[in-house]
Design a protein around this motif. Structure first.
Motif, PDB file in Angstrom:
ATOM      1  N   ALA A  33       0.851  -1.191   0.000  1.00  0.00           N
ATOM      2  CA  ALA A  33       0.000   0.000   0.000  1.00  0.00           C
ATOM      3  C   ALA A  33       0.884   1.238   0.000  1.00  0.00           C
ATOM      4  N   ILE A  34       0.441   2.258  -0.720  1.00  0.00           N
ATOM      5  CA  ILE A  34       1.160   3.533  -0.795  1.00  0.00           C
ATOM      6  C   ILE A  34       0.197   4.659  -0.454  1.00  0.00           C
ATOM      7  N   ILE A  35       0.595   5.521   0.473  1.00  0.00           N
ATOM      8  CA  ILE A  35      -0.182   6.706   0.843  1.00  0.00           C
ATOM      9  C   ILE A  35       0.481   7.915   0.198  1.00  0.00           C
ATOM     10  N   MET A  82       4.376   8.369   0.282  1.00  0.00           N
ATOM     11  CA  MET A  82       4.882   8.986  -0.938  1.00  0.00           C
ATOM     12  C   MET A  82       4.444  10.444  -0.956  1.00  0.00           C
ATOM     13  N   GLY A  83       5.265  11.306  -1.555  1.00  0.00           N
ATOM     14  CA  GLY A  83       4.895  12.703  -1.612  1.00  0.00           C
ATOM     15  C   GLY A  83       5.627  13.437  -2.711  1.00  0.00           C
ATOM     16  N   ALA A  84       5.024  14.529  -3.174  1.00  0.00           N
ATOM     17  CA  ALA A  84       5.606  15.359  -4.215  1.00  0.00           C
ATOM     18  C   ALA A  84       5.778  16.780  -3.703  1.00  0.00           C
ATOM     19  N   SER A  85       6.945  17.370  -3.947  1.00  0.00           N
ATOM     20  CA  SER A  85       7.239  18.748  -3.572  1.00  0.00           C
ATOM     21  C   SER A  85       7.028  18.942  -2.063  1.00  0.00           C
ATOM     22  N   SER A 140       8.694  12.800   3.911  1.00  0.00           N
ATOM     23  CA  SER A 140       9.993  12.603   4.558  1.00  0.00           C
ATOM     24  C   SER A 140       9.939  12.975   6.033  1.00  0.00           C
ATOM     25  N   THR A 141       9.017  13.871   6.405  1.00  0.00           N
ATOM     26  CA  THR A 141       8.827  14.179   7.828  1.00  0.00           C
ATOM     27  C   THR A 141       8.270  12.965   8.562  1.00  0.00           C
ATOM     28  N   PHE A 170       8.502   2.229   3.735  1.00  0.00           N
ATOM     29  CA  PHE A 170       9.335   2.782   2.674  1.00  0.00           C
ATOM     30  C   PHE A 170       8.814   4.168   2.336  1.00  0.00           C
ATOM     31  N   GLN A 171       9.622   4.928   1.595  1.00  0.00           N
ATOM     32  CA  GLN A 171       9.233   6.284   1.198  1.00  0.00           C
ATOM     33  C   GLN A 171       9.594   6.517  -0.264  1.00  0.00           C
ATOM     34  N   ILE A 172       8.711   7.233  -0.963  1.00  0.00           N
ATOM     35  CA  ILE A 172       8.915   7.585  -2.366  1.00  0.00           C
ATOM     36  C   ILE A 172       8.725   9.085  -2.481  1.00  0.00           C
TER      37      ILE A 172
END
Length: 279
Positions: A64-66, A139-142, A149-150, A164-166
């Motif tokens: 799963a990805i949030i 996962m996050g953009a900008s 990342s926080t 994991f992080q994207i």
């Protein structure tokens, strides 16, 4: 006529399937943390009703990805940095979740609280959604990459630690020499204390327990300096955290899932391989 009716039936069928595979949940309710529920109800911006939209895969593989959309902590780019990616991730068997988080509006604790609650909800529904609770990523953009990342560096317990992080062209630092000014001002204000500024310089918060990362950016990004991604990647490597960094020659900032980014095929292929082989 028969062909037209058959096509119409197919459209109805696919529409029903889409609705059955989508779940919308409010983040905070009467059973959640009372302080956060009260804050969510009293927010005045367009994200006053923080929620998650869950897109369940037809053939789930347990991952799963949030997703945290960007927008400089001033708005949310929920299209190309949110819902538009659902079908692609579902096609890989991944349960995909778009987080509608509250904007800080002077309270830097709010976005992280919403991200932590989102991961709690996904894990609490893991059996129902065919998700492996040990394969839930953020996962996050900008600016959404800053929030992701926080969470990866500030999680409060094992319950809210992502696996994991994207990160898409992320804001990482609050150091005024190379941060994104709007994101910094919206999150921690124009004149934060040195302690608060350093707290949200996520390159300074990496430890050996930070989850593995996939990071991508464009070398000609004039909105968020590439040092954000590079310094974070370096911190991960120095702490022996598995990390993959992908820098594309051109593209600027904010491409998300948009077709205008000429390296869209490459990042999709590389991320798909990473998700398949590294998790």
């Amino acid at each position: 006529m028969r062909k037209i009716l058959f096509a119409a039936m197919l459209c109805v069928s696919f529409g029903a399937m889409s609705q059955n595979n989508r779940v919308d949940l409010m983040l905070w309710n009467e059973n959640a943390d009372a302080e956060q529920a009260k804050a969510a109800a009293s927010s005045t911006d367009f994200t006053r009703d923080p929620a998650i939209t869950v897109y369940k895969a037809d053939k789930p593989n347990g991952k799963a990805i949030i997703m945290c959309p960007g927008g400089g902590y001033g708005w949310l780019a929920t299209g190309h940095e949110g819902h538009d990616m659902a079908q692609w991730f579902n096609g890989q068997g991944i349960t995909y979740v778009v987080l509608k988080y509250r904007l800080p509006q002077g309270n830097h604790k709010i976005p992280l609280a919403d991200a932590e609650q989102a991961i709690r909800l996904v894990r609490s529904h893991a059996a129902e959604w065919n998700v492996d609770p040990d394969k839930v990523g953020i996962m996050g953009a900008s600016a959404g990459g800053h929030l992701a990342s926080t969470l990866a560096t500030h999680y409060s317990s094992a319950e809210t630690r992502p696996d994991f992080q994207i990160l898409f062209y992320p804001v990482i630092t609050m150091d005024p020499s190379y941060t994104h000014g709007g994101s910094r001002a919206n999150l921690i204000g124009e004149n934060p204390s040195a302690e608060l500024q350093n707290k949200f310089c996520n390159e300074l918060q990496v430890t050996p327990d930070t989850p593995k990362a996939f990071i991508m950016l464009s070398s000609d990004d004039n909105a968020v300096p590439v040092a954000n991604s590079i310094n974070y990647y370096t911190a991960l490597v120095n702490n022996k955290v598995p990390a993959s960094l992908h820098a594309y020659p051109t593209g600027g900032h904010g491409w998300g899932y948009g077709d205008g980014f000429i390296y869209k095929h490459q990042w999709k292929e590389e991320l798909e391989k990473w998700l398949r082989e590294e998790l």
